[in-house]
Design a protein around this motif. Structure first.
Motif, short mmCIF file in Angstrom:
data_model
loop_
_atom_site.label_atom_id
_atom_site.label_comp_id
_atom_site.label_asym_id
_atom_site.label_seq_id
_atom_site.Cartn_x
_atom_site.Cartn_y
_atom_site.Cartn_z
N SER A 26 -6.20 25.41 50.46
CA SER A 26 -7.39 24.75 51.01
C SER A 26 -8.66 25.27 50.34
O SER A 26 -9.53 24.48 49.93
N ALA A 27 -8.77 26.60 50.24
CA ALA A 27 -9.95 27.20 49.60
C ALA A 27 -10.04 26.79 48.13
O ALA A 27 -11.14 26.50 47.62
N SER A 28 -8.89 26.73 47.45
CA SER A 28 -8.88 26.31 46.04
C SER A 28 -9.31 24.86 45.91
O SER A 28 -10.07 24.50 44.99
N GLY A 29 -8.85 24.01 46.83
CA GLY A 29 -9.24 22.60 46.81
C GLY A 29 -10.73 22.42 47.02
O GLY A 29 -11.37 21.62 46.32
N VAL A 30 -11.28 23.16 47.98
CA VAL A 30 -12.73 23.09 48.23
C VAL A 30 -13.49 23.59 47.01
O VAL A 30 -14.51 23.00 46.62
N PHE A 31 -13.01 24.68 46.41
CA PHE A 31 -13.66 25.24 45.23
C PHE A 31 -13.70 24.22 44.08
O PHE A 31 -14.75 23.98 43.48
N VAL A 32 -12.55 23.60 43.79
CA VAL A 32 -12.47 22.64 42.68
C VAL A 32 -13.29 21.39 42.98
O VAL A 32 -14.04 20.90 42.12
N ALA A 33 -13.18 20.87 44.22
CA ALA A 33 -13.92 19.66 44.60
C ALA A 33 -15.43 19.91 44.57
O ALA A 33 -16.20 19.09 44.06
N SER A 34 -15.85 21.07 45.09
CA SER A 34 -17.28 21.40 45.12
C SER A 34 -17.83 21.58 43.71
O SER A 34 -18.94 21.13 43.40
N THR A 35 -17.05 22.22 42.86
CA THR A 35 -17.46 22.41 41.46
C THR A 35 -17.59 21.07 40.76
O THR A 35 -18.54 20.82 40.01
#
Length: 235
Positions: A106-115
């Motif tokens: 979840s944190a990785s998904g948020v990181f990639v999507a936000s970037t």
């Protein structure tokens, strides 16, 4: 000179929009020309928009080790397809891979999507962002970030009722420092991910808790904004 330069800037700022339209046209052509690609997209659309967490979990599990990648990509695409809530994908990640790995995914998904949103805003400019989220939303978020900076991003990430994805685009448009932006994003989303990880197996309790937590945090933040504006006027 100023008028000519402004016209030139507007024309240049539209260039990324044309590039984006070109990519969309290519993807549409692939959809109609490649049957396997069409079948996969149709299935993905039906499953991810079903709002059936068990069905989504089973579908993701079929991909095996590639499942986390599918979830992360889904979190990126949900920025453009609002019918797929990122919160639901976080729940699916926890249900499919457990609280620890589900939280990491979840944190990785948020990181990639936000970037991705930040990069689009920073390098593709306000013209494209306004097309995507609307001029009114873009202007409100700009004012919000200008007024509260780091904490504007934290609060927005923490509360699912606010424009989670739009703030990534606007943060890029305003050229907010990337590490400051991503730090605020991860700080704001962490309590939400932790909450999902703890109550992920009890979806009813989790939904009730999220609603109440979101309402309380939103009320507190509105009261803070009201107090801050009164303080600024009096000073």
């Amino acid at each position: 000179m100023t008028k000519k330069n402004s016209k030139s800037d507007i024309q240049q700022s539209k260039a990324p929009l044309f590039v984006s339209l070109g990519i969309i046209i290519v993807l549409i052509l692939l959809y109609f020309l490649v049957p396997s690609y069409q079948q996969f997209l149709n299935e993905a659309w039906q499953v991810l928009t079903s709002n059936d967490e068990t069905r989504i979990e089973n579908w993701v599990s079929e991909f095996g080790w590639f499942g986390p990648v599918v979830l992360i990509l889904a979190m990126v695409f949900q920025m453009f397809l609002i019918v797929i809530p990122s919160l639901a994908l976080m729940v699916v990640a926890v249900l499919a891979y457990g609280p620890v790995w589900g939280s990491i995914i979840s944190a990785s998904g948020v990181f990639v999507a936000s970037t991705t949103g930040y990069v689009i805003g920073k390098y593709f400019g306000p013209v494209l962002v306004k097309k995507m989220i609307g001029s009114s939303s873009e202007e409100k978020l700009e004012n919000f970030i200008n007024d509260y900076g780091f904490w504007a991003v934290v609060i927005t990430r923490f509360n699912p009722f606010l424009s989670n994805d739009a703030i990534s685009f606007v943060g890029g448009v305003l050229k907010m420092g990337y590490w400051r932006f991503i730090g605020a994003t991860l700080l704001g989303i962490s309590p939400l991910i932790l909450f999902i990880a703890i109550l992920g197996n009890n979806t009813e309790s989790m939904k009730t808790g999220l609603i109440w937590g979101s309402v309380v945090s939103l009320i507190l933040f509105v009261l803070y904004v009201w107090w801050d504006k009164r303080r600024k006027k009096s000073s």
